[in-house]
Design a protein around this motif. Structure first.
Motif, short mmCIF file in Angstrom:
data_model
loop_
_atom_site.label_atom_id
_atom_site.label_comp_id
_atom_site.label_asym_id
_atom_site.label_seq_id
_atom_site.Cartn_x
_atom_site.Cartn_y
_atom_site.Cartn_z
N PRO A 107 0.84 -1.19 0.00
CA PRO A 107 0.00 0.00 0.00
C PRO A 107 0.88 1.26 0.00
O PRO A 107 2.01 1.21 0.49
N THR A 108 0.36 2.36 -0.51
CA THR A 108 1.15 3.58 -0.68
C THR A 108 1.91 4.01 0.59
O THR A 108 3.11 4.25 0.51
N PRO A 109 1.26 4.11 1.76
CA PRO A 109 2.02 4.57 2.94
C PRO A 109 3.17 3.63 3.29
O PRO A 109 4.23 4.06 3.72
N PHE A 110 2.94 2.32 3.11
CA PHE A 110 3.99 1.33 3.38
C PHE A 110 5.18 1.54 2.47
O PHE A 110 6.34 1.56 2.90
N VAL A 111 4.89 1.71 1.17
CA VAL A 111 5.96 1.87 0.18
C VAL A 111 6.74 3.17 0.43
O VAL A 111 7.97 3.19 0.40
N GLU A 112 6.01 4.25 0.70
CA GLU A 112 6.67 5.54 0.95
C GLU A 112 7.59 5.42 2.17
O GLU A 112 8.73 5.89 2.15
#
Lengths: 247, 82
Positions: free
Chosen positions: A216-221
């Motif tokens: 998910p986006t927050p994880f990747v960021e």
């Protein structure tokens, strides 16, 4: 120039469901046969298009979970309850013999080349494991010696997709590491915290030749910026984000 | 929010070849990124944004049998020739 005219052109093909395997409470693997499928590279996607009886079409992109081969391929789809496509693909009604349209493979960025030299770090959040699993499976099928470490973050042991296969593939240079962020089974000896700079620093004390991060986006960021903070060269880190519109 | 990987198929329709591995230069801040790594928002159309400054790089809208492509936010695109 008939050859040039078809170069790179995408065509919709009919996929037939050959098998459906439950993976977790929310995720299923679909084994598909696609006539004329040109094969793919680990990490690539395909687009799925569903057409309703009134002609309405919904389209989504899914990562391919299986190692490259031409006669069949596998998708693992996590059900998003208010999604347009995943409730059908990962729901209870999809049966062997059902058909829908696909096109691909697509994407040339988040792709693992099995002939690339150097060690690899794979970082997965939730169903972000799917394209990374294609890489793990290709590595195993080719008996590649590339040292590969997987850090896979999931909420609980029951949410870990492919867990039996990952444990079975451990060894011969492949090391799967799990972190369970919400609940852990009794006697759990793996990690039990979020993926951050301190955890990534333990798992990858020196920068690998290539790192793939998917989730998910927050994880990747968070994972990508932590790796850059640990002085991993940004050009060696490839990311793939998915979010609510991916359903 | 997604990223360029998720719209690889749509971009291949536009360009006739894969561009997610190509690098694009933001016309606003001149940052250079792989198209697969830029931020993507999907609504009525698809909007690609620079992950550094947030500027719009590209917009693609489909209507009936046509694709409308706005590239004004992309200074250049560099890809491997086939």
């Amino acid at each position: 120039m008939a050859g040039a005219a078809v170069l790179g052109r995408l065509t919709w093909r009919v996929a037939t469901v050959l098998d459906v395997r439950p993976e977790t409470a929310r995720a299923k693997t679909l084994v598909l046969g696609v006539d004329g499928w040109p094969g793919h590279r680990a990490g690539q996607h395909l687009d799925v298009r569903l057409t309703s009886e009134d002609g309405y079409q919904a389209q989504r992109s899914y990562s391919i979970a299986s190692a490259p081969r031409q006669d069949r391929l596998e998708l693992t789809v996590e059900r998003i309850d208010d999604g347009e496509v995943s409730p059908y693909l990962a729901g209870d009604d999809l049966r062997e013999g059902d058909r829908f349209e696909v096109r691909g493979p697509v994407g040339g960025y988040f792709v693992w080349r099995s002939d690339a030299a150097g060690d690899v770090l794979l970082v997965a959040g939730g169903s972000g494991i799917v394209p990374l699993m294609a890489m793990v499976r290709q590595r195993a099928e080719e008996t590649s010696p590339v040292p590969t470490r997987l850090l896979y973050s999931a909420r609980s042991w029951d949410d870990v997709i492919y867990r039996d296969e990952l444990e079975r593939l451990a060894g011969a240079g492949f090391e799967p590491l799990f972190t369970l962020t919400r609940s852990q089974p009794a006697g759990w000896t793996g990690y039990a915290r979020r993926v951050d700079a301190s955890l990534l620093g333990e798992v990858a004390p020196t920068p690998p030749a290539a790192t793939f991060v998917c989730g998910p986006t927050p994880f990747v960021e968070a994972a990508a910026s932590a790796l850059v903070g640990l002085r991993h060269p940004p050009e060696r880190i490839k990311t793939e984000r998915f979010g609510p519109t991916g359903g | 929010m997604l990223d360029g990987n998720a719209v690889a198929g749509l971009l291949q329709e536009v360009f006739g070849t894969d561009v997610t591995a190509a690098t694009g230069t933001c016309a606003s801040c001149t940052a250079v990124d792989a198209v697969g790594a830029v931020h993507v928002y999907v609504a009525a159309g698809v909007v690609l944004r620079c992950p550094h400054c947030g500027s719009v790089l590209m917009r693609v809208v489909r209507s009936d049998k046509r694709l409308w492509v706005d590239l004004r936010g992309l200074r250049s695109l560099q890809l491997e020739s086939i």
